[in-house]
Design a protein around this motif. Structure first.
Motif, PDB file in Angstrom:
ATOM      1  N   LEU A   1       3.517   9.420 -11.300  1.00  0.00           N
ATOM      2  CA  LEU A   1       3.743   7.991 -11.061  1.00  0.00           C
ATOM      3  C   LEU A   1       2.639   7.312 -10.250  1.00  0.00           C
ATOM      4  CD1 LEU A   1       7.578   8.187 -10.313  1.00  0.00           C
ATOM      5  CD2 LEU A   1       6.467   7.612 -12.489  1.00  0.00           C
ATOM      6  N   VAL A   2       1.476   7.924 -10.197  1.00  0.00           N
ATOM      7  CA  VAL A   2       0.352   7.306  -9.492  1.00  0.00           C
ATOM      8  C   VAL A   2      -0.067   6.022 -10.191  1.00  0.00           C
ATOM      9  CG1 VAL A   2      -2.028   7.596  -8.728  1.00  0.00           C
ATOM     10  CG2 VAL A   2      -0.446   9.519  -8.589  1.00  0.00           C
ATOM     11  N   ASP A   3      -0.164   6.058 -11.522  1.00  0.00           N
ATOM     12  CA  ASP A   3      -0.618   4.881 -12.267  1.00  0.00           C
ATOM     13  C   ASP A   3       0.343   3.704 -12.082  1.00  0.00           C
ATOM     14  OD1 ASP A   3      -2.771   6.315 -13.156  1.00  0.00           O
ATOM     15  OD2 ASP A   3      -1.916   6.770 -15.127  1.00  0.00           O
ATOM     16  N   GLU A   4       1.645   3.984 -12.073  1.00  0.00           N
ATOM     17  CA  GLU A   4       2.628   2.911 -11.893  1.00  0.00           C
ATOM     18  C   GLU A   4       2.453   2.230 -10.534  1.00  0.00           C
ATOM     19  OE1 GLU A   4       4.573   5.656 -14.900  1.00  0.00           O
ATOM     20  OE2 GLU A   4       3.147   5.770 -13.252  1.00  0.00           O
ATOM     21  N   LEU A   5       2.237   3.003  -9.498  1.00  0.00           N
ATOM     22  CA  LEU A   5       2.041   2.422  -8.174  1.00  0.00           C
ATOM     23  C   LEU A   5       0.684   1.742  -8.045  1.00  0.00           C
ATOM     24  CD1 LEU A   5       3.591   5.144  -5.835  1.00  0.00           C
ATOM     25  CD2 LEU A   5       4.343   2.772  -6.043  1.00  0.00           C
ATOM     26  N   ALA A   6      -0.319   2.274  -8.737  1.00  0.00           N
ATOM     27  CA  ALA A   6      -1.672   1.730  -8.622  1.00  0.00           C
ATOM     28  C   ALA A   6      -1.777   0.322  -9.196  1.00  0.00           C
ATOM     29  CB  ALA A   6      -2.669   2.655  -9.304  1.00  0.00           C
ATOM     30  N   THR A   7      -0.876  -0.064 -10.094  1.00  0.00           N
ATOM     31  CA  THR A   7      -0.895  -1.430 -10.617  1.00  0.00           C
ATOM     32  C   THR A   7      -0.380  -2.430  -9.587  1.00  0.00           C
ATOM     33  OG1 THR A   7       1.349  -1.305 -11.557  1.00  0.00           O
ATOM     34  CG2 THR A   7      -0.481  -0.567 -12.952  1.00  0.00           C
ATOM     35  N   LEU A   8       0.201  -1.946  -8.504  1.00  0.00           N
ATOM     36  CA  LEU A   8       0.832  -2.810  -7.505  1.00  0.00           C
ATOM     37  C   LEU A   8       0.064  -2.881  -6.197  1.00  0.00           C
ATOM     38  CD1 LEU A   8       4.416  -1.456  -8.177  1.00  0.00           C
ATOM     39  CD2 LEU A   8       3.494  -3.637  -8.969  1.00  0.00           C
ATOM     40  N   GLY A   9      -0.853  -1.937  -5.994  1.00  0.00           N
ATOM     41  CA  GLY A   9      -1.629  -1.936  -4.761  1.00  0.00           C
ATOM     42  C   GLY A   9      -2.337  -0.603  -4.593  1.00  0.00           C
ATOM     43  N   PRO A  10      -3.114  -0.449  -3.521  1.00  0.00           N
ATOM     44  CA  PRO A  10      -3.831   0.807  -3.297  1.00  0.00           C
ATOM     45  C   PRO A  10      -2.880   1.973  -3.072  1.00  0.00           C
ATOM     46  CG  PRO A  10      -3.970  -0.621  -1.373  1.00  0.00           C
ATOM     47  CD  PRO A  10      -3.358  -1.445  -2.454  1.00  0.00           C
ATOM     48  N   VAL A  11      -3.266   3.129  -3.611  1.00  0.00           N
ATOM     49  CA  VAL A  11      -2.462   4.338  -3.492  1.00  0.00           C
ATOM     50  C   VAL A  11      -3.288   5.423  -2.812  1.00  0.00           C
ATOM     51  CG1 VAL A  11      -1.195   6.142  -4.719  1.00  0.00           C
ATOM     52  CG2 VAL A  11      -1.161   3.786  -5.578  1.00  0.00           C
ATOM     53  N   HIS A  12      -2.733   6.015  -1.778  1.00  0.00           N
ATOM     54  CA  HIS A  12      -3.364   7.135  -1.092  1.00  0.00           C
ATOM     55  C   HIS A  12      -2.587   8.394  -1.477  1.00  0.00           C
ATOM     56  CE1 HIS A  12      -5.727   4.478   1.646  1.00  0.00           C
ATOM     57  NE2 HIS A  12      -4.746   3.655   1.305  1.00  0.00           N
TER      58      HIS A  12
ATOM     59  N   ASP B   1      -0.752  12.439   7.497  1.00  0.00           N
ATOM     60  CA  ASP B   1      -2.194  12.488   7.767  1.00  0.00           C
ATOM     61  C   ASP B   1      -2.888  11.195   7.369  1.00  0.00           C
ATOM     62  OD1 ASP B   1      -2.079  15.133   8.735  1.00  0.00           O
ATOM     63  OD2 ASP B   1      -2.144  15.925   6.693  1.00  0.00           O
ATOM     64  N   ALA B   2      -2.270  10.406   6.489  1.00  0.00           N
ATOM     65  CA  ALA B   2      -2.875   9.145   6.043  1.00  0.00           C
ATOM     66  C   ALA B   2      -2.438   7.960   6.887  1.00  0.00           C
ATOM     67  CB  ALA B   2      -2.525   8.885   4.581  1.00  0.00           C
ATOM     68  N   LEU B   3      -1.508   8.180   7.807  1.00  0.00           N
ATOM     69  CA  LEU B   3      -0.937   7.071   8.567  1.00  0.00           C
ATOM     70  C   LEU B   3      -1.693   6.842   9.869  1.00  0.00           C
ATOM     71  CD1 LEU B   3       2.871   7.816   8.010  1.00  0.00           C
ATOM     72  CD2 LEU B   3       1.318   6.401   6.638  1.00  0.00           C
ATOM     73  N   GLY B   4      -2.991   6.640   9.730  1.00  0.00           N
ATOM     74  CA  GLY B   4      -3.816   6.386  10.903  1.00  0.00           C
ATOM     75  C   GLY B   4      -3.788   4.928  11.317  1.00  0.00           C
TER      76      GLY B   4
ATOM     77  N   ALA C   1       0.864  -1.181   0.000  1.00  0.00           N
ATOM     78  CA  ALA C   1       0.000   0.000   0.000  1.00  0.00           C
ATOM     79  C   ALA C   1       0.897   1.225   0.000  1.00  0.00           C
ATOM     80  CB  ALA C   1      -0.921   0.010   1.210  1.00  0.00           C
ATOM     81  N   ALA C   2       0.540   2.214  -0.803  1.00  0.00           N
ATOM     82  CA  ALA C   2       1.377   3.401  -0.963  1.00  0.00           C
ATOM     83  C   ALA C   2       0.676   4.643  -0.447  1.00  0.00           C
ATOM     84  CB  ALA C   2       1.743   3.594  -2.435  1.00  0.00           C
ATOM     85  N   VAL C   3       1.460   5.504   0.177  1.00  0.00           N
ATOM     86  CA  VAL C   3       1.022   6.853   0.550  1.00  0.00           C
ATOM     87  C   VAL C   3       2.016   7.816  -0.074  1.00  0.00           C
ATOM     88  CG1 VAL C   3       0.593   8.481   2.410  1.00  0.00           C
ATOM     89  CG2 VAL C   3       0.066   6.059   2.740  1.00  0.00           C
ATOM     90  N   ILE C   4       1.536   8.693  -0.952  1.00  0.00           N
ATOM     91  CA  ILE C   4       2.436   9.624  -1.630  1.00  0.00           C
ATOM     92  C   ILE C   4       1.874  11.038  -1.528  1.00  0.00           C
ATOM     93  CG2 ILE C   4       3.441   7.924  -3.177  1.00  0.00           C
ATOM     94  CD1 ILE C   4       1.555   8.856  -5.366  1.00  0.00           C
ATOM     95  N   GLY C   5       2.783  11.993  -1.378  1.00  0.00           N
ATOM     96  CA  GLY C   5       2.360  13.369  -1.203  1.00  0.00           C
ATOM     97  C   GLY C   5       3.129  14.328  -2.087  1.00  0.00           C
ATOM     98  N   PHE C   6       2.441  15.395  -2.494  1.00  0.00           N
ATOM     99  CA  PHE C   6       3.022  16.430  -3.342  1.00  0.00           C
ATOM    100  C   PHE C   6       2.484  17.788  -2.882  1.00  0.00           C
ATOM    101  CE2 PHE C   6       2.609  12.530  -5.754  1.00  0.00           C
ATOM    102  CZ  PHE C   6       3.871  12.373  -6.296  1.00  0.00           C
TER     103      PHE C   6
END
Length: 254
Positions: A143-154, A170-173, A130-135
């Motif tokens: 690179l959202v699409d690349e990560l989304a093929t591997l698992g959920p992306v936040h 903020d997503a690390l609850g 599972a990925a959490v990425i911020g900008f």
């Protein structure tokens, strides 16, 4: 070692993905980096460290970098067929742990690209990712699409223009962390410090540090960073040779 430019593409207004092919096999691990010579003659004495983003073989790699000055502008102008003087892969990458069932990858800005190949290697071992990425804002997202093929992306942006508003922490609850065995994080130091503070005592993990580098092979000592020794006192380690990846609990931030 010499490499040839295979492809160059713009990912955002100032971030490019450069595909290169090495002239000889270059064994690698996710999280390592390449040290790339830029410019002609002696215009730019220091090489530029650029993380490995993707690997399709032991010779063909994708490097993702941000244009920040004359050296990286020169690099952005290289076209397919151009030759590059490249050292690498260098450094110590992300350790993978047999027995993990679910891991988190956490990235900010140009700290996101090194997580692509890491996530692929983890998935090849049957581990959930599972990925959490911020900008900062929507126009920086990549690179959202690349990560989304591997698992959920936040996805989060500081101004809320894409994904959820906020920063990666903020997503690390508690709900998101439940069931995770480990985390891997890459990004600017303030983000890494915040992730360390949020997850310390809850989840083991690794931080990939960003530092200015001179030689890239551990000789010049220009990229040292404080790491906690066995007695808790700080000792200085070379990010280029001893890292760039370190156990999260060992990294000291001032």
């Amino acid at each position: 070692m010499m490499a040839q430019v295979v492809e160059q593409e713009r990912l955002t207004r100032d971030v490019f993905r450069l595909w290169i092919e090495m002239e000889h096999d270059a064994p690698w691990s996710p999280g390592q980096f390449f040290h790339v010579r830029v410019g002609e003659g002696l215009d730019h004495v220091l090489r530029r460290p650029i993380s490995l983003s993707e690997a399709v073989s032991d010779r063909r790699f994708a490097l993702v970098y941000r244009v920040m000055g004359a050296g990286t502008r020169w690099l952005a102008g290289r076209r397919p067929g151009s030759a590059l003087d490249v050292l690498g892969p260098l450094g110590r990458g992300f350790p993978l742990h047999p027995g993990d069932e679910r891991v988190l990858v956490i990235g900010g800005g140009v700290g996101v690209p090194p997580l692509i190949q890491l996530a692929r290697e983890v998935r090849r071992r049957g581990v959930e990712v599972a990925a959490v990425i911020g900008f900062r804002e929507a126009r920086d997202v990549m690179l959202v699409d690349e990560l989304a093929t591997l698992g959920p992306v936040h996805l989060l942006t500081e101004d809320g223009s894409a994904g959820m508003p906020g920063r990666v922490t903020d997503a690390l609850g508690e709900d998101f962390l439940r069931g995770a065995d480990r985390f891997y994080a890459c990004g600017p130091s303030p983000m890494l410090q915040a992730v360390q503070g949020k997850l310390s005592g809850h989840l083991p993990g690794y931080l990939s540090l960003e530092e200015r580098m001179g030689c890239g092979i551990g000789v010049c000592m220009g990229c040292v960073h404080p790491i906690r020794g066995g007695d808790g006192s700080p000792v200085y380690r070379r990010v280029c040779a001893d890292g760039p990846v370190f156990p999260a609990e060992e990294v000291a931030f001032s």
